[in-house]
Design a protein around this motif. Structure first.
Motif, PDB file in Angstrom:
ATOM      1  N   ASP A  81       0.814  -1.216   0.000  1.00 13.81           N
ATOM      2  CA  ASP A  81       0.000   0.000   0.000  1.00 13.81           C
ATOM      3  C   ASP A  81       0.847   1.264   0.000  1.00 13.81           C
ATOM      4  O   ASP A  81       0.542   2.235  -0.710  1.00 13.81           O
ATOM      5  N   ARG A  82       1.913   1.280   0.815  1.00 15.78           N
ATOM      6  CA  ARG A  82       2.762   2.475   0.886  1.00 15.78           C
ATOM      7  C   ARG A  82       3.462   2.721  -0.447  1.00 15.78           C
ATOM      8  O   ARG A  82       3.560   3.871  -0.910  1.00 15.78           O
ATOM      9  N   GLN A  83       3.952   1.668  -1.073  1.00 12.10           N
ATOM     10  CA  GLN A  83       4.604   1.814  -2.374  1.00 12.10           C
ATOM     11  C   GLN A  83       3.616   2.273  -3.439  1.00 12.10           C
ATOM     12  O   GLN A  83       3.954   3.101  -4.295  1.00 12.10           O
ATOM     13  N   CYS A  84       2.392   1.750  -3.379  1.00 11.63           N
ATOM     14  CA  CYS A  84       1.374   2.169  -4.341  1.00 11.63           C
ATOM     15  C   CYS A  84       1.099   3.663  -4.235  1.00 11.63           C
ATOM     16  O   CYS A  84       1.014   4.367  -5.254  1.00 11.63           O
ATOM     17  N   CYS A  85       0.951   4.149  -2.995  1.00 10.16           N
ATOM     18  CA  CYS A  85       0.708   5.576  -2.796  1.00 10.16           C
ATOM     19  C   CYS A  85       1.850   6.410  -3.350  1.00 10.16           C
ATOM     20  O   CYS A  85       1.631   7.459  -3.981  1.00 10.16           O
ATOM     21  N   HIS A  86       3.082   5.958  -3.124  1.00 13.39           N
ATOM     22  CA  HIS A  86       4.242   6.720  -3.592  1.00 13.39           C
ATOM     23  C   HIS A  86       4.291   6.741  -5.118  1.00 13.39           C
ATOM     24  O   HIS A  86       4.500   7.792  -5.733  1.00 13.39           O
ATOM     25  N   VAL A  87       4.101   5.577  -5.723  1.00 19.24           N
ATOM     26  CA  VAL A  87       4.161   5.495  -7.186  1.00 19.24           C
ATOM     27  C   VAL A  87       3.046   6.315  -7.823  1.00 19.24           C
ATOM     28  O   VAL A  87       3.275   7.052  -8.793  1.00 19.24           O
ATOM     29  N   ARG A  88       1.845   6.232  -7.269  1.00 22.31           N
ATOM     30  CA  ARG A  88       0.687   6.892  -7.869  1.00 22.31           C
ATOM     31  C   ARG A  88       0.638   8.379  -7.541  1.00 22.31           C
ATOM     32  O   ARG A  88       0.436   9.221  -8.432  1.00 22.31           O
TER      33      ARG A  88
END
Length: 238
Positions: A21-28
């Motif tokens: 989830d944290r990586q998704c937020c950063h990428v998006r």
């Protein structure tokens, strides 16, 4: 986050990985990447490469990861550090990891408040989390080896010599000592005490294990200031 640090449990099959989830937020939200875009990534304790966005569906992002390089060589410096204040421990671990230090002992000292050893911040998962943040910052994948030594004398007498291994042993301490050496490329073990320095008894015990006292000027620095300043002076950073 300068590197997507992939955990083994995120692997799906082949080259395909699923971001947390944290990586998704950063990428998006931070990087603003969409399907087909790429960024730097690496596998914990493994190789580095490029992660290409294969799909974005709601809060789920899958990437294909291909290896193209390996992390930078570690800094040839081992750190013996008196346990800092809990509020600063997290920041110091992040900084030490991002500098490339791969061997760290957090040790007790007479000037370390006993309550510091009771802090929840010393839980293994929280310490690991901060070191992972340091790896993401520095684009590195290799976690440091971290040892807790809540008893000063037994560790110094029984374990320190083996742990430190070959190479120079330097002790940073206020006082009338030679200046800390510069631009070292050889293996070094650096001992940094609490604010105000080690006690005379602790200095004597460390000297028995081959540590030479050196000063870093006349100012008394906070540990979080002294660590990066000392490393920048002593070591040839890649």
């Amino acid at each position: 986050m300068n590197l997507l640090l992939l955990h083994p449990h995120q692997h799906l099959h082949g080259d395909l990985w699923r971001l947390d989830d944290r990586q998704c937020c950063h990428v998006r939200d931070i990087l603003g990447l969409t399907a087909g875009d790429a960024c730097r990534a690496g596998i914990i304790d493994g190789a580095m490469g490029k992660a290409q966005i294969e799909s974005i569906e709601n809060s789920r992002i899958e990437v294909s990861f291909k290896v193209d390089s390996h992390p930078e060589a570690p800094l040839p410096l081992s750190l013996l550090l008196a346990l800092p204040r809990p509020k600063m421990l997290k920041r110091i671990l992040i900084d030490a990891t991002s500098l490339g230090i791969k061997r760290i002992v957090l040790i007790n000292s007479w000037k370390v408040d006993k309550s510091y050893w009771q802090t929840p911040n010393l839980k293994a998962d929280l310490l690991r989390e901060k070191m992972l943040l340091g790896l993401e910052q520095a684009r590195d994948t290799t976690l440091p080896e971290l040892v807790l030594a809540p008893r000063f004398k037994p560790f110094v007498e029984d374990d320190l010599d083996t742990w430190a291994g070959p190479g120079r042993r330097l002790l940073a301490n206020p006082g009338d000592y030679p200046a800390m050496p510069c631009d070292l490329a050889e293996p070094v073990t650096l001992a940094i005490g609490p604010e105000g320095g080690w006690t005379d008894y602790e200095v004597e015990m460390l000297q028995r294990q081959g540590f030479a006292c050196h000063s870093f000027g006349t100012r008394i620095l906070r540990v979080e200031t002294a660590l990066p300043a000392l490393v920048g002076r002593m070591m040839q950073l890649p």
